[in-house]
Write a protein that holds these residues in place. Structure first.
Motif, mmCIF file in Angstrom:
data_model
loop_
_atom_site.group_PDB
_atom_site.id
_atom_site.type_symbol
_atom_site.label_atom_id
_atom_site.label_comp_id
_atom_site.label_asym_id
_atom_site.label_seq_id
_atom_site.Cartn_x
_atom_site.Cartn_y
_atom_site.Cartn_z
ATOM 1 N N ASP A 196 -8.287 4.597 6.014
ATOM 2 C CA ASP A 196 -7.278 4.003 6.908
ATOM 3 C C ASP A 196 -6.441 5.062 7.624
ATOM 4 O OD1 ASP A 196 -5.977 2.016 8.226
ATOM 5 O OD2 ASP A 196 -4.725 1.405 6.545
ATOM 6 N N ALA A 217 -17.035 0.757 5.893
ATOM 7 C CA ALA A 217 -16.229 0.411 4.713
ATOM 8 C C ALA A 217 -15.441 1.615 4.206
ATOM 9 C CB ALA A 217 -17.126 -0.127 3.605
ATOM 10 N N GLY A 218 -16.058 2.781 4.189
ATOM 11 C CA GLY A 218 -15.373 3.981 3.706
ATOM 12 C C GLY A 218 -14.236 4.404 4.613
ATOM 13 N N ARG A 278 -10.598 12.794 1.290
ATOM 14 C CA ARG A 278 -11.498 12.211 2.288
ATOM 15 C C ARG A 278 -10.885 12.312 3.684
ATOM 16 N NH1 ARG A 278 -13.522 6.596 -0.096
ATOM 17 N NH2 ARG A 278 -14.963 6.726 1.661
ATOM 18 N N GLU A 326 -11.269 2.242 4.027
ATOM 19 C CA GLU A 326 -10.538 2.582 2.798
ATOM 20 C C GLU A 326 -9.575 3.739 3.032
ATOM 21 O OE1 GLU A 326 -13.406 3.455 -0.181
ATOM 22 O OE2 GLU A 326 -14.069 1.374 -0.354
ATOM 23 N N PRO A 353 0.836 -1.212 0.000
ATOM 24 C CA PRO A 353 0.000 0.000 0.000
ATOM 25 C C PRO A 353 0.865 1.255 0.000
ATOM 26 C CG PRO A 353 -0.082 -1.081 2.141
ATOM 27 C CD PRO A 353 0.695 -1.977 1.235
ATOM 28 N N GLU A 400 -6.726 9.032 -1.140
ATOM 29 C CA GLU A 400 -7.796 9.294 -0.171
ATOM 30 C C GLU A 400 -7.519 10.551 0.651
ATOM 31 O OE1 GLU A 400 -10.522 7.527 -0.101
ATOM 32 O OE2 GLU A 400 -9.849 5.951 -1.454
ATOM 33 N N TYR A 428 -18.163 8.399 6.603
ATOM 34 C CA TYR A 428 -18.074 7.472 5.482
ATOM 35 C C TYR A 428 -18.625 6.078 5.756
ATOM 36 C CZ TYR A 428 -14.865 11.014 3.815
ATOM 37 O OH TYR A 428 -14.310 12.193 3.435
ATOM 38 N N ARG A 484 -4.254 6.574 3.085
ATOM 39 C CA ARG A 484 -3.901 5.909 1.828
ATOM 40 C C ARG A 484 -3.802 6.925 0.694
ATOM 41 N NH1 ARG A 484 -3.842 0.445 1.895
ATOM 42 N NH2 ARG A 484 -4.977 -0.549 3.593
#
Length: 159
Positions: A53, A47-48, A79, A51, A10, A76, A44, A73
């Motif tokens: 993280d 799950a959001g 966000r 993502e 990642p 992202e 979010y 990440r």
């Protein structure tokens, strides 16, 4: 167990965040991390937020101001900024967060955006609301101690 090849690992971005609060606030890394996770989860969903993280890597706070490094990440970052904007209090203490910059490595984030505060905090007595009061000054801001808590002021507010 083998490590993943570099192209499968990642990729991360590091956000340098400035923190402001009242001088008597005591904030910890764990409490800030928890509030950040709750803000991302409320914004979010499960799950959001997974993502994005978000992880707090470096945290320092004292005398009403501090700084932290938040890992997100790659892709992202917008966000992550939105989740940071949703944090308005940590352990009941109101906070103001400001993203100073985004970097691709921990080293460049800390060198460019963190630990560059040159202002010194000073305590003194001031005249505010027609009375002598105790205040803490630093970086152009003045926090005046009132019976019901601190009041934010500037040098122009003082006679």
């Amino acid at each position: 167990m083998k490590h993943l090849p570099k192209h499968l690992r990642p990729r991360w971005r590091y956000l340098a965040v400035g923190i402001e609060s009242w001088p008597d606030a005591s904030l910890s890394r764990g409490a800030f991390q928890r509030e950040l996770w709750y803000a991302a989860q409320n914004l979010y969903g499960d799950a959001g937020s997974a993502e994005v993280d978000l992880t707090v890597l470096d945290f320092s706070f004292g005398d009403g101001c501090g700084e932290t490094m938040v890992r997100a990440r790659r892709g992202e970052v917008d966000r992550a900024r939105a989740a940071l904007a949703c944090v308005d209090a940590v352990d009941g203490h109101p906070v103001g967060l400001r993203v100073r910059g985004v970097s691709g490595t921990v080293r460049s984030c800390s060198e460019r955006y963190l630990n560059r505060r040159t202002g010194k905090s000073d305590e003194r007595n001031v005249v505010f609301a027609n009375d002598h009061r105790h205040a803490r000054t630093g970086n152009g801001a003045v926090d005046v101690e009132m019976p019901e808590g601190f009041v934010g002021a500037t040098q122009l507010d003082l006679p």
